[in-house]
Design an enzyme around this catalytic site. Structure first.
Site, PDB file in Angstrom:
ATOM      1  N   ASP A 184     -59.097 -41.299 -87.136  1.00  0.00           N
ATOM      2  CA  ASP A 184     -58.183 -40.178 -87.350  1.00  0.00           C
ATOM      3  C   ASP A 184     -58.617 -39.305 -88.516  1.00  0.00           C
ATOM      4  O   ASP A 184     -59.298 -39.742 -89.435  1.00  0.00           O
ATOM      5  CB  ASP A 184     -56.760 -40.692 -87.594  1.00  0.00           C
ATOM      6  CG  ASP A 184     -56.664 -41.553 -88.841  1.00  0.00           C
ATOM      7  OD1 ASP A 184     -57.581 -42.371 -89.068  1.00  0.00           O
ATOM      8  OD2 ASP A 184     -55.676 -41.420 -89.593  1.00  0.00           O
ATOM      9  N   GLU A 185     -58.209 -38.043 -88.458  1.00  0.00           N
ATOM     10  CA  GLU A 185     -58.264 -37.093 -89.580  1.00  0.00           C
ATOM     11  C   GLU A 185     -59.653 -36.984 -90.202  1.00  0.00           C
ATOM     12  O   GLU A 185     -59.792 -36.956 -91.423  1.00  0.00           O
ATOM     13  CB  GLU A 185     -57.221 -37.470 -90.639  1.00  0.00           C
ATOM     14  CG  GLU A 185     -55.797 -37.418 -90.095  1.00  0.00           C
ATOM     15  CD  GLU A 185     -54.755 -37.877 -91.086  1.00  0.00           C
ATOM     16  OE1 GLU A 185     -53.656 -37.305 -91.084  1.00  0.00           O
ATOM     17  OE2 GLU A 185     -55.023 -38.827 -91.852  1.00  0.00           O
ATOM     18  N   CYS A 186     -60.671 -36.888 -89.382  1.00  0.00           N
ATOM     19  CA  CYS A 186     -62.042 -36.732 -89.887  1.00  0.00           C
ATOM     20  C   CYS A 186     -62.351 -35.243 -89.990  1.00  0.00           C
ATOM     21  O   CYS A 186     -63.202 -34.699 -89.257  1.00  0.00           O
ATOM     22  CB  CYS A 186     -63.015 -37.444 -88.954  1.00  0.00           C
ATOM     23  SG  CYS A 186     -62.722 -39.214 -88.849  1.00  0.00           S
TER      24      CYS A 186
END
Length: 504
Positions: free
Chosen positions: A309-311
């Protein structure tokens, strides 16, 4: 007129004959077919709730007499159970089913001012979804083993069967890895704000796994990759990229007065999207093989969660390469990979499970990403952030929690349907439901209680009960009856004023 039974989650079938079964000092628990573990659990919950501890009678017991509670282990496998209360009480099921029957009986115990009793009832019950999870973030705030056990007690009482532990993030690394000792020596020392760091030794982790198993919960450990990896860089700086700032991170740091992430320095802020391992480095993959191999060896359950997530600072092509490779490595180690739904952009390994954390109204490509797990032979866990995230505030004034996804009152936590979120995702592709508790704003077990109770009960019913039987007005009345049950267990929590909470 029948009483409203405080049963949460609502069983599949409940029939209420008239009458009550009194519990007295003469009440016995009769054990049949090696149901000793369930009998012990039942004795504990009765003692906790009533102060009475029934004697337990095993093989060679006297004839069953009125007022006895019979616990019978059956050959039928699974989580289903039956519970009959008449002149005697009878619980039947396999190991997990008997445990859940005991939790149901705990909720039925009634103080009628003349003593403790059970209402006459016939219950046939089984879960809707096989995966019913809660997540505890121990990376932003480290919680010791006893606190994790207390969290397990609370969740398992409501028939959750998965414990997802978020073991790594930018703020800290929380698990001993023998082949990479600097992860805990250097990477575990910080947490959000001025909170202390910490980590679990392998023996600590084994004890959490053992305790969870005794409550019929499977531990799902998560190492968040390739982002949320600033703490890895404190230990092995050669494996990570320099922090990449984004507009959201910069604005949040300014608003909250948080320091920006800096290479080689512990990160105590709450911003996301700035970190990444070096995706194409051979040393990175040597590291990941070492870490995931040890984690797989420690984990008897079938799942390893690999994040995804959230890269925000990672090029899409690089991210896709990483996800394809890390899910293949996890599969090679004999585990089923789980990844947050963004990983659906990549060719995940066959059978990889996606965890959807978008809104109940999917934005952008979120729905497409979720569907791709099913297309690759996997399934999806539903964790919509605007209904299932336990770290969101109840209302704007609530002192704990965040509000970026939504303000989630009890009714909002209850009134959503897992199969109605992602169009064209087959219902059979939904493995289940998980309710995460992120730890940016919490520090203590009391804080945990304030955010999870009573909303965790709403999620429990979404995960367990048939969709056709769920109805807010009924739930609102039934959950109020659990006030005294939770008080007896020492579980505090928030008590919304719109609910009539029992005190007896």
């Amino acid at each position: 007129m029948f009483m409203v039974l405080p049963l949460v989650p609502l069983p599949v079938s409940v029939t209420e004959p008239t009458g009550m079964l009194s519990l007295t000092a003469a009440t016995r628990i009769i054990v049949e077919n090696d149901a000793d573990a369930a009998a012990s659990v039942l004795a504990d919950v009765i003692a906790e709730r009533t102060g009475l501890r029934p004697a337990v009678a095993g093989p060679g017991h006297d004839a069953i007499r009125p007022g006895d509670i019979v616990v019978r282990r059956t050959a039928r496998q699974g989580e289903q159970y039956t519970l009959h209360v008449g002149d005697t009480a009878r619980l039947e099921g396999a190991d997990a089913g008997l445990f859940y029957a005991a939790q149901t009986l705990r909720q039925l115990l009634t103080d009628d001012r003349e003593g403790w009793a059970l209402p006459h009832v016939d219950i046939e019950d089984s879960p809707r979804f096989s995966y019913r999870g809660v997540m505890l973030d121990v990376a932003r705030t480290f919680f010791d083993v006893d606190t994790v056990k207390a969290f397990i007690d609370r969740a398992s009482s409501l028939k959750f069967n998965r414990l997802h532990l978020h073991l790594s993030d930018d703020q800290g690394w929380r698990l001993q890895i023998d082949s990479r000792p600097l992860l805990t020596e250097r990477g575990s020392t910080a947490a959000v704000g001025d909170r202390p760091g910490g980590f679990y030794t392998k023996d600590d982790f084994r004890e959490i796994v053992r305790y969870a198993a005794s409550r019929h919960m499977v531990v799902v450990p998560e190492i968040d990759l390739p982002g949320h990896t600033h703490a890895i860089g404190l230990a092995y700086p050669e494996l990570v990229e320099a922090p990449v700032m984004n507009d959201g991170l910069l604005a949040q740091a300014k608003e909250l007065g948080e320091a920006l992430p800096a290479a080689g320095e512990p990160y105590r802020g709450t911003g996301v999207g700035h970190s990444s391992v070096k995706i194409h480095g051979d040393a990175t993959w040597d590291f990941l093989r070492d870490v995931l191999t040890e984690l797989a060896e420690l984990t008897p359950g079938p799942f390893l969660h690999v994040g995804g997530d959230e890269c925000l600072g990672t090029a899409q092509a690089d991210f896709d390469v990483f996800i394809e490779r890390v899910t293949a490595l996890t599969t090679e180690l004999g585990k089923t990979p789980i990844a947050w739904h963004e990983a659906g952009s990549a060719q995940v390994a066959e059978g990889t499970i996606g965890q959807y954390w978008g809104s109940t109204t999917p934005a952008g490509e979120h729905a497409d990403h979720a569907r791709r797990f099913a297309e690759r032979g996997g399934s999806v866990i539903m964790s919509p952030s605007n209904t299932a995230y336990l770290d969101m505030k109840y209302d704007a004034e609530f002192p704990l929690g965040l509000d970026w996804a939504a303000l989630i009152d009890l009714q909002t936590a209850y009134e959503w349907e897992p199969t109605a979120i992602v169009d064209a995702l087959p219902a059979q592709a939904i493995l289940g439901v998980e309710s995460p508790l992120w730890a940016e704003t919490i520090e203590t077990l009391d804080d945990i209680d304030q955010l999870i109770f009573p909303r965790v009960a709403a999620i429990a019913e979404v995960a367990w009960s048939p969709a056709a039987t769920r109805e807010w007005t009924s739930f609102r009345e039934r959950v109020g009856g659990l006030g005294a049950v939770w008080d007896a267990a020492g579980w505090a929590g928030h008590r919304p004023s719109e609910i009539a909470w029992s005190t007896r």
